[in-house]
Scaffold this motif. Structure first.
Motif, PDB file in Angstrom:
ATOM      1  N   CYS A  33      51.133  63.529  41.963  1.00  0.00           N
ATOM      2  CA  CYS A  33      50.495  64.834  42.148  1.00  0.00           C
ATOM      3  C   CYS A  33      51.305  65.742  43.068  1.00  0.00           C
TER       4      CYS A  33
ATOM      5  N   SER B   9      51.645  69.801  42.909  1.00  0.00           N
ATOM      6  CA  SER B   9      50.432  70.323  43.546  1.00  0.00           C
ATOM      7  C   SER B   9      50.604  71.764  44.009  1.00  0.00           C
TER       8      SER B   9
ATOM      9  N   LYS C  17      43.142  69.611  39.209  1.00  0.00           N
ATOM     10  CA  LYS C  17      42.545  69.755  40.535  1.00  0.00           C
ATOM     11  C   LYS C  17      41.522  68.644  40.803  1.00  0.00           C
TER      12      LYS C  17
ATOM     13  N   CYS D  30      43.830  65.540  41.317  1.00  0.00           N
ATOM     14  CA  CYS D  30      44.707  65.665  42.488  1.00  0.00           C
ATOM     15  C   CYS D  30      44.039  66.554  43.534  1.00  0.00           C
TER      16      CYS D  30
ATOM     17  N   GLN E 116      42.676  68.268  47.034  1.00  0.00           N
ATOM     18  CA  GLN E 116      43.212  68.487  48.377  1.00  0.00           C
ATOM     19  C   GLN E 116      42.387  67.730  49.401  1.00  0.00           C
TER      20      GLN E 116
ATOM     21  N   VAL F 176      47.711  66.752  49.570  1.00  0.00           N
ATOM     22  CA  VAL F 176      47.366  65.939  48.408  1.00  0.00           C
ATOM     23  C   VAL F 176      47.919  64.540  48.623  1.00  0.00           C
TER      24      VAL F 176
END
Length: 324
Positions: A195, A199, A224, A227, A229, A235
């Motif tokens: 990712c 990202s 999203k 992966c 936050q 990430v």
């Protein structure tokens, strides 16, 4: 007499160069079972883990782009040297090196000191393509292993954040054309991506757009979820996603995904940012046979970048350690 000696030296030099060329079937008499042993190890590993095939193809590519195809990728770091396997973009992302280790152990028992680690990886890359349904190629062999491996030199490996001009220039430094680069990029039809390699396209693309506008919005929404936050906006570097819809099948859907803006890496999407590159992507998207043929030809050429042959380098007895 001096002229005769000079002519003899020239002949000997040319003879040495001719002998040093890589050839298909190099081990037919030196180690007859070499290719079959490597195939067996690749297949055995693939049946346990489908990610081995793309890992071996990628490892061959990364090896060749640093000091040529000399097996230096396998050398372990020491207290006095950080080796290329521990440099970016290798680090935690390399896969399949243990397959070469296993093949090497069997080959050393079969024909000690004959088959190089660099050649094992070249064969394993071709085997990996065949195992995943692609077209193989006759692997020119006769490489010898290098004795130098430096993490700092991995800067030569094209990265996932680069644009078309940057990637093209990286390949040009290795005497590879843009057309060959686009054909080789099709290797991304198999495997997974971390990712962290894309990202920025989801969360931090530019001051004007947090999300890359060239990325399909439905794919972006899915990525999203896959992966996310963390609390600090980062990430998890261990998270991975499939490169495309059929990550264990070597076929040309990758190019159709580029046209649909459904590829995860910037370096993949950028392949349609010039009229010439767009034309080639379109050709491969609808002509799988042409792509498979061009990919095989480009792999043969890439596999001969700056190789060591003849008496240069060594035949490493352990791929991870240079000979004493």
């Amino acid at each position: 007499m001096a002229l005769l000696a000079a002519l003899l030296a020239t002949v000997l030099c040319l003879s040495s160069q001719i002998k040093a060329q890589l050839v298909v079937g190099f081990y037919n008499s030196r180690c007859p079972r070499a290719e079959s042993i490597i195939w067996e190890e690749v297949l055995k590993a693939f049946l346990k883990d489908k990610g081995i095939a793309p890992g071996l193809v990628r490892a061959h590519f990364h090896d060749c782009f640093v000091r040529g195809c000399d097996g230096s990728l396998f050398i372990d770091s020491t207290p006095t040297n950080v080796a290329e396997k521990d440099g970016p973009p290798n680090g935690i992302t390399l896969r399949g090196l243990e397959v070469v280790d296993n093949a090497k152990a069997r080959l050393e028992a079969e024909c000690k000191g004959v088959v190089s680690c660099a050649d094992i990886l070249a064969y394993a890359a071709s085997d990996s393509v065949v195992i995943t349904g692609g077209r193989g190629w006759g692997v020119p062999a006769g490489r010898r292993d290098g004795r130098i491996s430096r993490a700092a030199e991995t800067i030569d490996i094209p990265g996932p954040f680069q644009n078309l001009d940057q990637i093209t220039q990286a390949f040009a430094k290795k005497n590879m054309t843009q057309d060959e680069m686009i054909a080789l990029s099709g290797a991304h039809t198999i495997g997974r991506s971390h990712c962290t390699s894309f990202s920025n396209r989801l969360y931090d693309f530019s001051p004007a757009n947090s999300q890359d506008p060239s990325l399909d919005r439905f794919l972006a929404a899915l990525l999203k979820i896959q992966c996310p936050q963390g609390p600090q906006g980062d990430v998890d570097p261990n998270l991975v996603v499939p490169m495309n819809r059929s990550p264990a099948l070597f076929e040309n859907s990758y190019y159709r995904d580029i046209l649909a803006h459904r590829v995860v890496l910037t370096s993949d999407q950028t392949l349609i940012t010039s009229p010439e590159s767009l034309s080639e992507v379109r050709e491969y998207a609808f002509n799988e046979r042409e792509w498979q043929e061009d990919f095989a030809d480009a792999m043969v050429k890439m596999s001969q970048i700056e190789v060591l042959t003849g008496t240069a380098g060594e035949i490493r007895s352990n791929c991870r350690v240079i000979n004493p």
